[in-house]
Design a protein around this motif. Structure first.
Motif, PDB file in Angstrom:
ATOM      1  N   SER A  85      88.467  12.694  -5.754  1.00 18.61           N
ATOM      2  CA  SER A  85      87.757  12.687  -7.037  1.00 18.61           C
ATOM      3  C   SER A  85      87.033  11.359  -7.248  1.00 18.61           C
ATOM      4  O   SER A  85      85.913  11.333  -7.781  1.00 18.61           O
ATOM      5  CB  SER A  85      88.729  12.951  -8.191  1.00 18.61           C
ATOM      6  N   ALA A  86      87.652  10.251  -6.833  1.00 17.78           N
ATOM      7  CA  ALA A  86      87.020   8.937  -6.987  1.00 17.78           C
ATOM      8  C   ALA A  86      85.760   8.841  -6.133  1.00 17.78           C
ATOM      9  O   ALA A  86      84.720   8.349  -6.592  1.00 17.78           O
ATOM     10  CB  ALA A  86      88.009   7.840  -6.607  1.00 17.78           C
ATOM     11  N   ILE A  87      85.842   9.327  -4.896  1.00 18.84           N
ATOM     12  CA  ILE A  87      84.694   9.245  -3.987  1.00 18.84           C
ATOM     13  C   ILE A  87      83.545  10.110  -4.492  1.00 18.84           C
ATOM     14  O   ILE A  87      82.396   9.665  -4.584  1.00 18.84           O
ATOM     15  CB  ILE A  87      85.108   9.672  -2.569  1.00 18.84           C
ATOM     16  N   ILE A  88      83.851  11.357  -4.848  1.00 19.32           N
ATOM     17  CA  ILE A  88      82.794  12.289  -5.249  1.00 19.32           C
ATOM     18  C   ILE A  88      82.214  11.907  -6.607  1.00 19.32           C
ATOM     19  O   ILE A  88      80.993  11.949  -6.805  1.00 19.32           O
ATOM     20  CB  ILE A  88      83.337  13.723  -5.256  1.00 19.32           C
ATOM     21  N   PHE A  89      83.073  11.505  -7.547  1.00 17.62           N
ATOM     22  CA  PHE A  89      82.549  11.087  -8.849  1.00 17.62           C
ATOM     23  C   PHE A  89      81.754   9.792  -8.711  1.00 17.62           C
ATOM     24  O   PHE A  89      80.809   9.555  -9.467  1.00 17.62           O
ATOM     25  CB  PHE A  89      83.680  10.914  -9.859  1.00 17.62           C
ATOM     26  N   GLY A  90      82.140   8.952  -7.747  1.00 19.79           N
ATOM     27  CA  GLY A  90      81.363   7.747  -7.476  1.00 19.79           C
ATOM     28  C   GLY A  90      79.945   8.084  -7.029  1.00 19.79           C
ATOM     29  O   GLY A  90      78.996   7.377  -7.372  1.00 19.79           O
ATOM     30  N   LEU A  91      79.789   9.182  -6.273  1.00 17.61           N
ATOM     31  CA  LEU A  91      78.456   9.634  -5.875  1.00 17.61           C
ATOM     32  C   LEU A  91      77.629  10.017  -7.104  1.00 17.61           C
ATOM     33  O   LEU A  91      76.434   9.722  -7.178  1.00 17.61           O
ATOM     34  CB  LEU A  91      78.568  10.826  -4.919  1.00 17.61           C
ATOM     35  N   ALA A  92      78.293  10.687  -8.078  1.00 15.56           N
ATOM     36  CA  ALA A  92      77.592  11.063  -9.303  1.00 15.56           C
ATOM     37  C   ALA A  92      77.144   9.821 -10.073  1.00 15.56           C
ATOM     38  O   ALA A  92      76.003   9.744 -10.543  1.00 15.56           O
ATOM     39  CB  ALA A  92      78.502  11.926 -10.180  1.00 15.56           C
ATOM     40  N   THR A  93      78.036   8.841 -10.203  1.00 14.91           N
ATOM     41  CA  THR A  93      77.696   7.611 -10.916  1.00 14.91           C
ATOM     42  C   THR A  93      76.589   6.854 -10.202  1.00 14.91           C
ATOM     43  O   THR A  93      75.707   6.260 -10.848  1.00 14.91           O
ATOM     44  CB  THR A  93      78.943   6.719 -11.056  1.00 14.91           C
ATOM     45  N   PHE A  94      76.609   6.885  -8.880  1.00 10.93           N
ATOM     46  CA  PHE A  94      75.554   6.233  -8.106  1.00 10.93           C
ATOM     47  C   PHE A  94      74.203   6.891  -8.386  1.00 10.93           C
ATOM     48  O   PHE A  94      73.171   6.210  -8.441  1.00 10.93           O
ATOM     49  CB  PHE A  94      75.880   6.301  -6.617  1.00 10.93           C
ATOM     50  N   LEU A 110      70.411  17.654 -11.558  1.00 14.03           N
ATOM     51  CA  LEU A 110      71.128  18.857 -11.123  1.00 14.03           C
ATOM     52  C   LEU A 110      72.057  18.533  -9.948  1.00 14.03           C
ATOM     53  O   LEU A 110      73.209  18.975  -9.910  1.00 14.03           O
ATOM     54  CB  LEU A 110      70.134  19.952 -10.714  1.00 14.03           C
ATOM     55  N   GLY A 111      71.545  17.749  -8.997  1.00 14.14           N
ATOM     56  CA  GLY A 111      72.373  17.352  -7.861  1.00 14.14           C
ATOM     57  C   GLY A 111      73.511  16.446  -8.281  1.00 14.14           C
ATOM     58  O   GLY A 111      74.655  16.607  -7.838  1.00 14.14           O
ATOM     59  N   ALA A 112      73.212  15.487  -9.175  1.00 12.39           N
ATOM     60  CA  ALA A 112      74.255  14.583  -9.666  1.00 12.39           C
ATOM     61  C   ALA A 112      75.319  15.354 -10.428  1.00 12.39           C
ATOM     62  O   ALA A 112      76.513  15.035 -10.363  1.00 12.39           O
ATOM     63  CB  ALA A 112      73.638  13.510 -10.563  1.00 12.39           C
ATOM     64  N   GLY A 113      74.893  16.403 -11.160  1.00 15.12           N
ATOM     65  CA  GLY A 113      75.840  17.216 -11.920  1.00 15.12           C
ATOM     66  C   GLY A 113      76.835  17.934 -11.028  1.00 15.12           C
ATOM     67  O   GLY A 113      77.997  18.131 -11.417  1.00 15.12           O
ATOM     68  N   LEU A 114      76.409  18.324  -9.841  1.00 14.12           N
ATOM     69  CA  LEU A 114      77.332  18.973  -8.906  1.00 14.12           C
ATOM     70  C   LEU A 114      78.412  17.990  -8.452  1.00 14.12           C
ATOM     71  O   LEU A 114      79.588  18.353  -8.339  1.00 14.12           O
ATOM     72  CB  LEU A 114      76.563  19.520  -7.701  1.00 14.12           C
ATOM     73  N   PHE A 115      78.012  16.742  -8.192  1.00 10.46           N
ATOM     74  CA  PHE A 115      78.995  15.717  -7.840  1.00 10.46           C
ATOM     75  C   PHE A 115      79.923  15.433  -9.017  1.00 10.46           C
ATOM     76  O   PHE A 115      81.140  15.268  -8.847  1.00 10.46           O
ATOM     77  CB  PHE A 115      78.295  14.424  -7.410  1.00 10.46           C
ATOM     78  N   TYR A 161      74.351  17.979 -16.911  1.00 12.80           N
ATOM     79  CA  TYR A 161      75.230  18.855 -17.680  1.00 12.80           C
ATOM     80  C   TYR A 161      74.913  20.337 -17.469  1.00 12.80           C
ATOM     81  O   TYR A 161      75.782  21.193 -17.695  1.00 12.80           O
ATOM     82  CB  TYR A 161      75.179  18.464 -19.157  1.00 12.80           C
ATOM     83  N   ALA A 162      73.703  20.661 -17.009  1.00 12.43           N
ATOM     84  CA  ALA A 162      73.382  22.058 -16.702  1.00 12.43           C
ATOM     85  C   ALA A 162      74.154  22.532 -15.480  1.00 12.43           C
ATOM     86  O   ALA A 162      74.860  23.557 -15.525  1.00 12.43           O
ATOM     87  CB  ALA A 162      71.876  22.212 -16.480  1.00 12.43           C
ATOM     88  N   SER A 163      74.046  21.801 -14.368  1.00 18.95           N
ATOM     89  CA  SER A 163      74.751  22.226 -13.151  1.00 18.95           C
ATOM     90  C   SER A 163      76.257  22.065 -13.313  1.00 18.95           C
ATOM     91  O   SER A 163      77.048  22.874 -12.794  1.00 18.95           O
ATOM     92  CB  SER A 163      74.257  21.428 -11.937  1.00 18.95           C
ATOM     93  N   GLY A 164      76.695  21.039 -14.058  1.00 16.91           N
ATOM     94  CA  GLY A 164      78.122  20.866 -14.297  1.00 16.91           C
ATOM     95  C   GLY A 164      78.708  22.005 -15.102  1.00 16.91           C
ATOM     96  O   GLY A 164      79.794  22.512 -14.799  1.00 16.91           O
TER      97      GLY A 164
END
Length: 284
Positions: free
Chosen positions: A11-20, A215-220, A40-43
């Motif tokens: 979760s830390a690695i993948i959420f870090g991708l979203a924050t990046f 949209l891509g960030a929301g998936l992460f 928030y749409a893709s999430g």
């Protein structure tokens, strides 16, 4: 190595991708509101599908209320975090905001009587120390030109505690966190859309690129928060939350690799402390 620990680390690695992705969007100068709408749409779709598969896609008054609280924490925490970055350096802002993990650890120990062992306490201490040391880096510019930065940082910290700590509370209440996150992200989507429609950013030439990137960030973001919620199902929040907080250091590493930023000596030491702390939590 236990499953919940693997889930927390992932979760830390993948959420870090979203924050990046938040950082990259700002780096490119793309508008924020279309990006938020995409996140928030893709999430929202991701959590809806997962809740349906888990057969927990139902609503009640307590689920709606909990989801709204988590959604407010997520949406406005992210918004104020981005505003804080306009007035202060990321190397100072991000670690301070991540100190919300201290509140979660205290809540877990005091309210829910979690009792980490000596090795686990050492690992938690090293991770918290690593996050707390970054603002003291003498090679970073620490001058804050506007005092509103302090307001944004304090408010963002409290709001992220609503999101991360709120999921601990709902887990203890045996509520379906996937559904709560679905409601929370839906709150973020509705707010983002109405804010976008009322903002000049709706006419920005880069709005489509920003939305697609969101949209891509929301998936992460969806994947990271879902893994965090699953980790809380069987793992102690006093350990899961500090591990999840290391997502900010994932951002630092990605910034070095892809944005050509350089780590200072203290940032390197902080990374080492995190790795040692995680190792201690893993073998405890």
């Amino acid at each position: 190595m236990t499953l919940w620990f693997l889930l927390a680390a992932a979760s830390a690695i993948i959420f870090g991708l979203a924050t990046f992705c938040f950082k990259v969007n700002a780096f490119k100068g793309w508008p924020l509101l279309p990006f938020f709408a995409g996140v928030y749409a893709s999430g929202t779709v991701g959590f809806a599908v997962t809740a349906y598969v888990e057969n927990v896609l139902y609503l009640s008054a307590v689920i709606l209320l909990s989801g709204m609280i988590v959604g407010i924490g997520s949406t406005f925490g992210n918004l104020l975090f981005m505003r804080a970055l306009e007035y202060g350096p990321a190397s100072l802002t991000s670690p301070l905001v991540n100190t919300n993990i201290l509140l979660i650890v205290l809540m877990s120990v005091i309210v829910y009587a979690e009792r980490p062992g000596a090795m686990e306490y050492t690992g938690i201490f090293l991770i918290v120390a690593a996050v707390s040391l970054l603002p003291l880096d003498p090679r970073e510019k620490l001058s804050i030109p506007n005092r509103i930065w302090y307001v944004f940082v304090f408010a963002a910290t409290a709001l992220f505690f609503l999101r991360n700590g709120g999921l601990k509370v709902t887990e203890e209440l045996a509520l379906p966190n996937t559904t709560i996150l679905f409601v929370g992200y839906a709150v973020g989507l509705l707010w983002s859309l109405q804010a976008l429609l009322r903002s000049p950013q709706r006419n920005s030439p880069c709005r489509l690129k920003s939305f697609q990137f969101g949209l891509g960030a929301g998936l992460f973001s969806f994947a990271g928060m879902q893994l965090y919620a699953w980790a809380l199902q069987s793992g102690p929040a006093s350990i899961v939350s500090p591990v999840f907080s290391t997502n900010s250091l994932v951002v630092a590493l990605l910034s070095v690799l892809y944005l050509r930023e350089r780590l200072t000596r203290l940032q390197t030491v902080s990374l080492a402390l995190v790795f040692i702390g995680i190792l201690l939590l893993q073998i405890s």
